[in-house]
Design an enzyme around this catalytic site. Structure first.
Site, short mmCIF file in Angstrom:
data_model
loop_
_atom_site.label_atom_id
_atom_site.label_comp_id
_atom_site.label_asym_id
_atom_site.label_seq_id
_atom_site.Cartn_x
_atom_site.Cartn_y
_atom_site.Cartn_z
N SER A 144 125.39 6.62 65.07
CA SER A 144 124.13 6.21 64.43
C SER A 144 123.31 7.47 64.20
O SER A 144 123.53 8.50 64.85
CB SER A 144 123.37 5.29 65.39
OG SER A 144 122.04 5.12 64.97
N TYR A 157 120.15 3.35 73.69
CA TYR A 157 120.96 3.23 72.46
C TYR A 157 121.30 4.63 71.94
O TYR A 157 122.46 4.93 71.66
CB TYR A 157 120.17 2.44 71.42
CG TYR A 157 120.90 2.27 70.09
CD1 TYR A 157 122.01 1.43 69.99
CD2 TYR A 157 120.47 2.95 68.94
CE1 TYR A 157 122.67 1.27 68.77
CE2 TYR A 157 121.13 2.79 67.74
CZ TYR A 157 122.23 1.94 67.65
OH TYR A 157 122.89 1.80 66.45
#
Ligand SMILES: NC(=O)c1ccc[n+]([C@@H]2O[C@H](COP(=O)([O-])OP(=O)(O)OC[C@H]3O[C@@H](n4cnc5c(N)ncnc54)[C@H](OP(=O)(O)O)[C@@H]3O)[C@@H](O)[C@H]2O)c1
Length: 267
Positions: A144, A157
């Site tokens: 990401s 995350y």
């Protein structure tokens, strides 16, 4: 992008195939003639997806929970029995976060690492002996933009996504002589339901379609870039729109990055 022939008859295992990027990968890869193994927890959604894919009989539904991967050896044997090979593992399944580092419980921190990191690398380790034996294989790893820098409400995350980078860059160097290739993908804001299932401080689903998601790049376009990168065996690819500027700011103008980026909305 002419990758159609490249994926013809390739055996490709996709995690996170029940929704968003994984589902769209399945649609486009089936169209390109690949034989797919579709994984996620929601078996009903996977079955419904298989039914609507082109050449639906040549695909296989394979439910799994990345946080609880038991009997992986048996499962791999079933795949090998059907296809006799695995050409590509797309490690895409994952869950996001919508809570500060201060508030997020350690349980949530561990759960997110289990799904996004340990579950991910466990699959790669299970597939690697097959790749070595074949002397060929590709990993497509979905990190990401949060794997490039930390951001509000994304502490664990971001940690899980940057952990993937260190792991797979190392693996890539080690396994290149064995014909194994790794492509790392760094999506920015993509229009998928990811914010709905993102975990809050105590592990509940956030349940809101964030503006950042709905205003993001269409998933069809994101997947076209991913497949192009896979076809070209790129080492890494950033996919998104103007949010990608932040990656370059951090690298070349870090002071400006710290001035501008913390003011951007987190949802
Ligand atoms: N959308 C974005 O803006 C964006 C940006 C950067 C990176 N990414 C990454 O892209 C990947 C795909 O996300 P998406 O946007 O397509 O979101 P999504 O629509 O929410 O899809 C997530 C997929 O992961 C699966 N999954 C979640 N927890 C799982 C578990 N414990 N075991 C097995 N599968 C699990 C889900 O299936 P089940 O619920 O059926 O298990 C679903 O198929 C993720 O790794 C995400 O971090 C997305």
């Amino acid at each position: 992008m002419k990758y159609r022939d490249y994926f013809q008859n390739k055996v490709i295992w996709i995690t996170g195939a029940s929704s968003g990027i994984g589902e769209e990968l399945a649609i486009q890869l089936a169209r390109a003639g690949a034989k797919l193994i579709l994984s996620a927890r929601n078996e009903d959604k996977l079955n419904a997806l298989q039914d609507k894919l082109e050449n639906h009989n040549q695909h296989m539904v394979f439910p799994l929970d990345l946080a609880n991967l038991s009997n992986l050896g048996d499962k791999i044997s079933q795949i090998m029995e059907k296809y006799q090979r695995i050409d590509i593992l797309i490690n895409n399944g994952g869950v996001s976060q919508r809570a500060s580092a201060y508030e997020s419980s350690m349980e949530v921190n561990r759960q997110l690492m289990e799904v996004n990191f340990f579950g991910n690398i466990a699959l790669a380790k299970a597939v690697l002996p097959i790749f070595r034996k074949q002397r060929s294989g590709q990993f497509l790893i979905v990190s990401s933009i949060a794997g490039k820098f930390g951001f509000h409400l994304r502490s664990i995350y971001s940690a899980s996504k940057s952990a993937l980078v260190g792991y797979y860059e190392s693996l890539s160097m080690e396994e290149a002589p064995n014909g194994v290739h790794v492509t790392l993908v760094f999506p920015g804001k993509i229009n998928t339901p990811i914010s709905l299932s993102a975990l809050t401080a105590q592990g509940q689903a956030h349940g809101i379609m964030d503006h950042n998601q709905s205003a993001g790049m269409p998933v069809e376009q994101c997947v076209q870039f991913m497949l192009h990168a896979l076809h070209k065996k790129k080492r890494e690819v950033l996919i998104g729109r103007k949010e990608l500027i932040a990656v370059h700011l951090k690298r070349f103008f870090p002071k400006l990055f710290w001035k501008i980026i913390p003011k951007q909305p987190a949802t």
